[in-house]
Design a protein around this motif. Structure first.
Motif, PDB file in Angstrom:
ATOM      1  N   GLN A 131       0.857  -1.321  -0.340  1.00  0.00           N
ATOM      2  CA  GLN A 131       0.191  -0.071  -0.344  1.00  0.00           C
ATOM      3  C   GLN A 131       0.676   1.445   0.226  1.00  0.00           C
ATOM      4  N   VAL A 132       0.304   2.564  -0.341  1.00  0.00           N
ATOM      5  CA  VAL A 132       1.048   3.808  -0.696  1.00  0.00           C
ATOM      6  C   VAL A 132       0.442   4.818   0.674  1.00  0.00           C
ATOM      7  N   GLN A 133       0.934   5.446   1.230  1.00  0.00           N
ATOM      8  CA  GLN A 133       0.136   6.098   1.758  1.00  0.00           C
ATOM      9  C   GLN A 133       1.170   7.652   1.777  1.00  0.00           C
ATOM     10  N   LEU A 134      -0.450   8.798   1.450  1.00  0.00           N
ATOM     11  CA  LEU A 134       0.162   9.887   1.041  1.00  0.00           C
ATOM     12  C   LEU A 134      -0.254  11.178   2.480  1.00  0.00           C
ATOM     13  N   VAL A 135       1.073  11.688   2.866  1.00  0.00           N
ATOM     14  CA  VAL A 135       0.572  12.469   4.095  1.00  0.00           C
ATOM     15  C   VAL A 135       1.314  13.733   4.343  1.00  0.00           C
ATOM     16  N   GLU A 136       0.039  14.378   4.432  1.00  0.00           N
ATOM     17  CA  GLU A 136       0.381  16.231   4.013  1.00  0.00           C
ATOM     18  C   GLU A 136       0.611  16.622   5.249  1.00  0.00           C
ATOM     19  N   SER A 137       0.839  17.846   5.566  1.00  0.00           N
ATOM     20  CA  SER A 137       0.932  19.122   6.806  1.00  0.00           C
ATOM     21  C   SER A 137       1.071  20.303   5.564  1.00  0.00           C
ATOM     22  N   CYS A 163       3.804  16.717   1.379  1.00  0.00           N
ATOM     23  CA  CYS A 163       3.234  15.483   1.387  1.00  0.00           C
ATOM     24  C   CYS A 163       4.100  14.498   0.569  1.00  0.00           C
ATOM     25  N   ALA A 164       4.113  13.560   2.272  1.00  0.00           N
ATOM     26  CA  ALA A 164       5.268  12.549   1.592  1.00  0.00           C
ATOM     27  C   ALA A 164       4.589  11.032   1.613  1.00  0.00           C
ATOM     28  N   ALA A 165       5.459  11.010   0.565  1.00  0.00           N
ATOM     29  CA  ALA A 165       4.375   8.996   0.071  1.00  0.00           C
ATOM     30  C   ALA A 165       5.707   8.396   0.467  1.00  0.00           C
ATOM     31  N   SER A 166       4.787   7.042   1.484  1.00  0.00           N
ATOM     32  CA  SER A 166       5.216   5.717   1.808  1.00  0.00           C
ATOM     33  C   SER A 166       5.297   4.579   1.605  1.00  0.00           C
ATOM     34  N   GLY A 167       5.800   3.351   1.738  1.00  0.00           N
ATOM     35  CA  GLY A 167       5.134   2.336   1.167  1.00  0.00           C
ATOM     36  C   GLY A 167       5.827   1.211   0.581  1.00  0.00           C
ATOM     37  N   TYR A 194      -7.024  21.264   0.885  1.00  0.00           N
ATOM     38  CA  TYR A 194      -6.092  20.986  -0.263  1.00  0.00           C
ATOM     39  C   TYR A 194      -5.557  19.493   0.033  1.00  0.00           C
ATOM     40  N   TYR A 195      -5.663  18.852  -1.149  1.00  0.00           N
ATOM     41  CA  TYR A 195      -5.515  17.171  -1.117  1.00  0.00           C
ATOM     42  C   TYR A 195      -4.335  16.979  -1.605  1.00  0.00           C
ATOM     43  N   CYS A 196      -2.847  15.831  -1.363  1.00  0.00           N
ATOM     44  CA  CYS A 196      -2.299  15.154  -2.683  1.00  0.00           C
ATOM     45  C   CYS A 196      -2.238  14.632  -2.945  1.00  0.00           C
ATOM     46  N   GLY A 216      -6.258  15.461   3.189  1.00  0.00           N
ATOM     47  CA  GLY A 216      -6.679  16.684   2.645  1.00  0.00           C
ATOM     48  C   GLY A 216      -5.960  16.928   4.008  1.00  0.00           C
ATOM     49  N   THR A 217      -5.836  18.848   3.986  1.00  0.00           N
ATOM     50  CA  THR A 217      -5.128  19.940   4.321  1.00  0.00           C
ATOM     51  C   THR A 217      -5.811  21.386   4.619  1.00  0.00           C
ATOM     52  N   GLN A 218      -6.355  21.686   5.746  1.00  0.00           N
ATOM     53  CA  GLN A 218      -7.396  22.902   5.786  1.00  0.00           C
ATOM     54  C   GLN A 218      -6.618  23.632   5.305  1.00  0.00           C
ATOM     55  N   VAL A 219      -6.884  24.535   3.611  1.00  0.00           N
ATOM     56  CA  VAL A 219      -6.252  26.213   4.027  1.00  0.00           C
ATOM     57  C   VAL A 219      -6.949  27.487   4.255  1.00  0.00           C
ATOM     58  N   THR A 220      -7.120  28.167   5.044  1.00  0.00           N
ATOM     59  CA  THR A 220      -7.792  29.200   5.522  1.00  0.00           C
ATOM     60  C   THR A 220      -7.330  29.872   5.115  1.00  0.00           C
TER      61      THR A 220
END
Length: 121
Positions: free
Chosen positions: A1-7, A22-26, A93-95, A114-118
């Motif tokens: 599996q592949v995970q994308l983690v945003e910050s 956004c970092a991909a791992s897996g 925002y989604y990677c 997803g990460t919220q940008v306001t």
């Protein structure tokens, strides 16, 4: 599996800046194109920027000159530098990454959480 983690999201005043990561791992063969999309309330998801594995980029017109997409292939990470932010940039925002799994031609789409940008004063 592949995970994308945003910050990197948050609240910023108009004219301010944020940098998303956004970092991909897996387990995968390689990552092809990576990109950022956004979804604002009551609107359809739209692509903000995209970058190929070779570094070619494209942007939607409304962010050209303000946003910069980049990537570090050795870290499987994509960035979005957002400058001169406007209230209309407010969204989640989604990677996205197109990933080859198990071989070069077995391509799959993966998404971050997803990460919220306001942008607001």
């Amino acid at each position: 599996q592949v995970q994308l983690v945003e910050s990197g999201g948050g609240l910023v005043q108009p004219g301010g800046s944020l940098r998303l990561s956004c970092a991909a791992s897996g387990s995968f063969f390689e990552i092809n194109a990576m990109g950022w999309y956004r979804l604002a309330p009551g609107q359809q998801r739209e692509r903000v920027a995209r970058i190929t594995s070779g570094g070619s980029t494209n942007y939607r017109d409304s962010v050209k000159g303000r946003f910069t997409i980049s990537r570090e292939n050795t870290k499987n990470t994509v960035y979005l530098q957002m400058n001169n932010l406007k209230p209309e940039d407010t969204a989640v925002y989604y990677c996205n990454a197109v990933v080859a799994v198990g071989g070069r031609f077995n391509l799959y789409d993966y998404w971050g959480q997803g990460t919220q940008v306001t942008v607001s004063s």
